[in-house]
Each structure stands twice: as C-alpha cells, then as structure tokens.
Scaffold this active site. Structure first.
Site, PDB file in Angstrom:
ATOM      1  N   ASP A  38       5.335  12.179  -5.742  1.00  0.00           N
ATOM      2  CA  ASP A  38       3.725  12.533  -4.423  1.00  0.00           C
ATOM      3  C   ASP A  38       4.593  12.411  -3.500  1.00  0.00           C
ATOM      4  O   ASP A  38       4.595  11.783  -2.352  1.00  0.00           O
ATOM      5  CB  ASP A  38       2.745  11.766  -4.170  1.00  0.00           C
ATOM      6  CG  ASP A  38       1.826  12.048  -3.182  1.00  0.00           C
ATOM      7  OD1 ASP A  38       1.471  13.775  -2.834  1.00  0.00           O
ATOM      8  OD2 ASP A  38       0.331  11.412  -2.505  1.00  0.00           O
ATOM      9  N   TRP A  93       6.163  -6.243   4.375  1.00  0.00           N
ATOM     10  CA  TRP A  93       5.269  -5.736   4.928  1.00  0.00           C
ATOM     11  C   TRP A  93       7.111  -4.934   5.465  1.00  0.00           C
ATOM     12  O   TRP A  93       7.612  -5.219   5.445  1.00  0.00           O
ATOM     13  CB  TRP A  93       4.859  -6.350   5.754  1.00  0.00           C
ATOM     14  CG  TRP A  93       5.097  -5.942   7.298  1.00  0.00           C
ATOM     15  CD1 TRP A  93       6.239  -5.699   8.337  1.00  0.00           C
ATOM     16  CD2 TRP A  93       3.638  -4.708   7.845  1.00  0.00           C
ATOM     17  NE1 TRP A  93       5.405  -4.641   9.041  1.00  0.00           N
ATOM     18  CE2 TRP A  93       3.800  -4.850   8.855  1.00  0.00           C
ATOM     19  CE3 TRP A  93       2.562  -4.564   7.286  1.00  0.00           C
ATOM     20  CZ2 TRP A  93       3.433  -3.224   9.913  1.00  0.00           C
ATOM     21  CZ3 TRP A  93       1.669  -3.468   7.652  1.00  0.00           C
ATOM     22  CH2 TRP A  93       2.489  -2.579   9.526  1.00  0.00           C
ATOM     23  N   LEU A  94       6.936  -3.853   5.530  1.00  0.00           N
ATOM     24  CA  LEU A  94       8.347  -2.803   6.145  1.00  0.00           C
ATOM     25  C   LEU A  94       7.919  -2.329   7.485  1.00  0.00           C
ATOM     26  O   LEU A  94       7.206  -1.599   8.154  1.00  0.00           O
ATOM     27  CB  LEU A  94       8.406  -1.577   4.968  1.00  0.00           C
ATOM     28  CG  LEU A  94       8.846  -1.397   3.238  1.00  0.00           C
ATOM     29  CD1 LEU A  94       8.841  -0.543   2.934  1.00  0.00           C
ATOM     30  CD2 LEU A  94       9.650  -2.320   2.996  1.00  0.00           C
TER      31      LEU A  94
END
Length: 265
Positions: A176, A79-80
């Site tokens: 991307d 998780w950032l």
C-alpha cells in the site's frame, strides 16, 4: 485494551493523547507519557496483522517504525519526527524499498488475508503470478463496477498470461505504498501502514507513481528496473484505483476508466 491499560505496560501514565490526521481505516493518536516518552498508537480491528507485517519488514532491514507493544485492538509504535522530503530522504526511501524487495518468499501471497476497511484483500497462494493478480487483485471488484467496465476488467484478466511475467521473483511488498505511507525525517525515510504480501516488486513502484511523483533521487536509490515496466504499470495501478473506487465512491470511477484504457482493453 483501553489507553488506560498502557500505563501498566510502559510504567508511566498518559499525559496526553492527540488524534492525528488521516485515519480513514483506523484511529491514530500521538500519545505522550508522563515521563516524556512519545509514541504513535493505532486502534483498529487488524492491528495485530499490521504488527506481524512490520516485523517481517524489519527482518528484511526495511525502514519501518519499531513495534513497541501490541495487544487486542491497540498497536503502539515508535514515534517518528517528520521533516520535509529531501533528495537524501528520497534516496533513502529507494534504498529501503530495494532492501524490502530483496527479501524473497517461496510463493505469491501471504499467510493471512487482509482488508482495507470493508474491502477484503484475499492473499491465498496461486500457481503463477498472472493468476494471483487476476483472482486476488482484479476480479474481486467485478460486482462493484458498472457492467461495461466489469467486462473490460474481465477481458484484461484473461489477457494477463500474455501481459505479466509468469513467475517473477516473489518479493516482499509493502502492498500500500503511496506517498502518504512514506514518512521523511532528517535524511531518513520510513514506510508505514503496510499491507504486505509476496509478489512482483513493480507493484509497489506502480502505486508510488499513481499517487505521487518519486524524484530522480528515489530511482537512484532503488536501482535498476525491469524492461517493459511502463507497459505493466497501469495493470498494477488498477488495483489501488479499484480499492479507492470501492471505499470512496464514484469520484474514482474516472481513474479506473483511464487505467483500463491505458492497458489497451
């Protein structure tokens, strides 16, 4: 594997699972375990490919979330915690992207094909870079374009040997990289949701400029660019524009037409 199976993997039950914004091509959840640990969990058909791409990027010392677990259609990621983009964060993104591009492959392409939802992304090797860009990134879209634009795209593909370098360094690309796939923290930046392959480094730069405006700090972090990049930019921006036209419809047809004109065909 269902989310329930994660309790056995991580040794703690799930306290909450909240859907996150986005998710055009896969479902993304913020999962909190009963012991307080938090992770991002993606559910989709190609998360195994994404895990391998993230591992390759991590080996190149590019800033990406850690892969915590992958099995079946589930991918669990570090998780950032996000924060507003700052000059320091933009510079960190430029530095991280340069490290990624400094990781070089033996040839253009990637060991496996990929896809953006229903749109296949072929990654088979080609003899030179103009051939790869024509056959793997532009010409597959001919069937979905109006006839006039398809003819212009074919004309551009024929001209690529004179418009693109024959054998630029096969840099490891994110593939991307728009601003939504760059997460900023407290003086940090990470790249997420890759579609990796080896190719001309300018591809990532062109897409970042198509859907955003990198600051001066980014360019300072990234460092020198090749002469003539501005002339090649619309050729590289055509690929993401064509993907968006294929996935999201006629609202992107104007972007495709504008970029075709910018290439001079």
């Amino acid at each position: 594997m269902s989310l329930d199976g994660l309790a056995q993997v991580f040794g703690a039950g799930i306290a909450s699972a909240r859907p996150l914004h986005g998710g055009d091509l896969s479902e993304v959840l913020k999962v909190t375990l009963e012991d307080g640990r938090v992770m991002a969990v993606k559910r989709g058909e190609r998360v195994d490919s994404e895990a391998r791409m993230l591992a390759a990027m991590a080996t190149a010392e590019a800033p990406v979330p850690e892969v915590l677990h992958q099995a079946g259609s589930l991918l669990c990621l570090q998780w950032l915690d996000e924060a507003p983009a700052s000059a320091v964060g933009w510079q960190a993104l430029g530095q991280g992207l340069r490290r990624l591009h400094n990781c070089r492959g033996a040839q253009y392409g990637w060991p496996e094909d990929y896809a953006f939802g229903p749109q296949p992304i072929p990654n088979g090797h080609a003899g030179d870079w103009p051939d790869f860009w024509a056959r793997r990134r532009l010409l597959p879209f001919l069937p979905v374009l109006p006839m006039a634009q398809a003819r212009r795209l074919e004309a551009l593909a024929r001209a690529l040997p004179e418009r693109l370098p024959a054998r630029p360094t096969p840099a490891l690309l994110h593939g991307d990289l728009w601003t939504g796939n760059a997460l900023f923290g407290d003086g940090n930046a990470w790249m997420i949701d890759p579609a990796c392959y080896h190719g001309h480094a300018e591809v990532d730069l062109a897409m970042l400029e198509l859907f955003g405006n990198p600051t001066d700090a980014f360019w300072q972090g990234y460092g020198p660019q090749e002469p003539g990049r501005a002339e090649r930019r619309p050729i590289y921006q055509l690929f993401p524009a064509l993907v968006h036209f294929r996935l999201f419809g006629a609202s992107y047809q104007g972007m495709v037409a504008r970029l075709l004109s910018a290439t001079g065909v």
